[in-house]
Design a protein around this motif. Structure first.
Motif, short mmCIF file in Angstrom:
data_model
loop_
_atom_site.label_atom_id
_atom_site.label_comp_id
_atom_site.label_asym_id
_atom_site.label_seq_id
_atom_site.Cartn_x
_atom_site.Cartn_y
_atom_site.Cartn_z
N UNK A 51 2.56 4.32 -1.21
CA UNK A 51 2.51 5.08 -2.45
C UNK A 51 3.93 5.45 -2.89
N UNK B 241 0.01 6.09 -7.26
CA UNK B 241 0.79 5.00 -7.84
C UNK B 241 1.42 4.28 -6.65
N UNK B 242 1.25 2.98 -6.59
CA UNK B 242 1.93 2.24 -5.54
C UNK B 242 3.41 2.08 -5.90
N UNK C 207 5.18 -0.40 -5.52
CA UNK C 207 5.41 -1.71 -6.17
C UNK C 207 5.10 -1.67 -7.66
N UNK C 208 4.24 -0.72 -8.08
CA UNK C 208 3.97 -0.60 -9.51
C UNK C 208 5.17 -0.05 -10.28
N UNK D 15 0.81 -1.22 0.00
CA UNK D 15 0.00 0.00 0.00
C UNK D 15 0.84 1.27 0.00
#
Lengths: 155, 264
Positions: free
Chosen positions: A21, A61-62, A64-65, A19
């Motif tokens: 960001x 945008x996380x 991890x993305x 979670x």
């Protein structure tokens, strides 16, 4: 969860909660506090960074993305020799800021506009800045700076 | 925001498997709606299935006379695509009016239509242009896809893979943009396929809808004056802090005339 990415040319690897960001990752994990969080609702543009060369809102945008991507923040926009990016130089020349809070996002979006639309005119720049809000309403100098940098990019 | 388990499948089949096995899993496209919704805890999925790294969902291709836009194709890519600009310039124009440039670098067509926000732009494009929504299970005509407020014909676990458009003879999209959010207070897509005219309205009602009386009037004669006296019933439209139903009904008429004028 592991995230490995390049930030301002430097390889970074961290374990983060999914979670988290990207804006929080940059500010809290990497202490790159030039990226500001204004509205936290994808509207004000203060958190804009470049993800693989394109302007994105890092509050939406996380982290991890962004795994495997190249991220550039306001801290990494100038050349390694310290030479200002043309948009930064134009902001200084045209006094494109008042309180400065929105400035990192404005400069990062300005650089994105100049990259995509060399020679962008006043009307185009104002349209392209629809996702950036300056609470000082200091748009005049901001627009002049980006139009100037866009003109330099074409010549 | 509550934490979740993050999945990044490499294929549509893998994504479908995850959402099939985990009841509370949520598909994420560009995240431009889902992430703000999660911040407000209006959604708190246990699992997020990120569709962002599935190559088969990306890109724009010609298929015979059709144009097929992959579900994970971003608004910026549609707006700047030479293929789209040549075949359906109104669709490229619509994509270029969504949100702002940074949002257009993340938001996708598949995410937009699956979310079915009543004020989103793409539903007017998909319905107005008589497109076909392709999923991992079937093809759904645009007229059958949008079923209500934030509601679509998609079954649980069904994944939009692309949208198939056929090029109209002419089309035009007109929008009254909310100055802060960028969403459509009202958006009107008018498309002409021979003598068949389609008029799709977004922003005004609880879901995108076709203005049948306008379509009939324009099919008889495609001209701005055909719309004189044709009005939209405000009783079915939205009223909120941004605009009353009466105002929206009026704006539908104004934008429809502008769209017709632009292509007649």
């Amino acid at each position: 969860m592991n995230v490995t990415l390049t930030v301002n040319g430097q390889a970074i690897s961290r374990d983060v909660e999914p979670r988290m960001l990207l804006a929080e990752f940059l500010r809290d994990e990497l202490r790159l506090t030039g990226t500001h969080v204004g509205c936290d609702t994808t509207q004000c543009g203060c958190c804009i960074v470049h993800l693989d060369g394109e302007a994105v809102k890092s509050c939406t945008l996380f982290a991890v993305q962004a795994d495997g991507s190249k991220v550039t923040t306001i801290e990494g926009l100038a050349g390694t020799d310290g030479a200002l990016h043309p948009v930064q130089a134009a902001f200084r020349e045209h006094h494109g800021l008042q309180c400065g809070f929105c400035t990192p996002g404005m400069v990062m979006m300005g650089a994105d506009i100049v990259r995509r639309i060399p020679g962008a005119d006043d009307e185009t720049v104002r349209h392209e800045l629809e996702g950036n809000i300056c609470r000082c309403t200091g748009y005049q100098g901001i627009v002049e700076a980006i139009v100037d940098a866009a003109a330099q990019a074409r010549s | 925001m509550l934490d979740f388990t993050y999945h990044r499948p490499a294929s549509v089949a893998d994504a479908a498997k995850i959402v099939g096995e985990i009841e509370d899993a949520k598909l994420m496209a560009g995240g431009m709606t889902l992430i703000p919704t999660m911040k407000q805890r209006l959604a708190s999925p246990s699992d997020i299935v990120d569709l962002g790294r599935i190559p088969e969902l990306k890109g724009i291709r010609r298929d015979g006379a059709d144009l097929v836009i992959g579900a994970m194709t971003r608004h910026a890519d549609v707006a700047s695509s030479a293929l789209v600009r040549e075949a359906i310039p109104a669709l490229a124009s619509l994509a270029g009016q969504i949100g702002d440039p940074a949002v257009r670098h993340r938001g996708t067509i598949g995410g937009s239509i699956s979310n079915a926000d009543p004020a989103a732009d793409y539903p007017a494009g998909v319905v107005g242009l008589d497109a076909v929504v392709e999923t991992n299970q079937r093809q759904i005509a645009a007229d059958d896809f949008f079923t209500g407020l934030f509601d679509t014909a998609l079954e649980p676990g069904e994944i939009v893979t692309g949208v198939r458009f056929r090029a109209p003879d002419a089309a035009n999209y007109q929008k009254l943009r909310h100055p802060a959010s960028g969403y459509a207070v009202v958006g009107v897509m008018v498309a002409r396929f021979g003598s068949n005219i389609r008029v799709a309205i977004t922003g005004a009602g609880p879901s995108v809808f076709r203005a049948m009386e306008m379509e009939a009037a324009l099919s008889a004669k495609f001209a701005v004056e055909s719309l004189a006296g044709v009005s939209i019933d405000a009783a079915d439209l939205l009223s909120d802090m941004h605009a009353s139903a009466d105002y929206r009904a009026h704006v539908v008429g104004v934008l429809a005339k502008r769209a017709v004028a632009a292509i007649s």
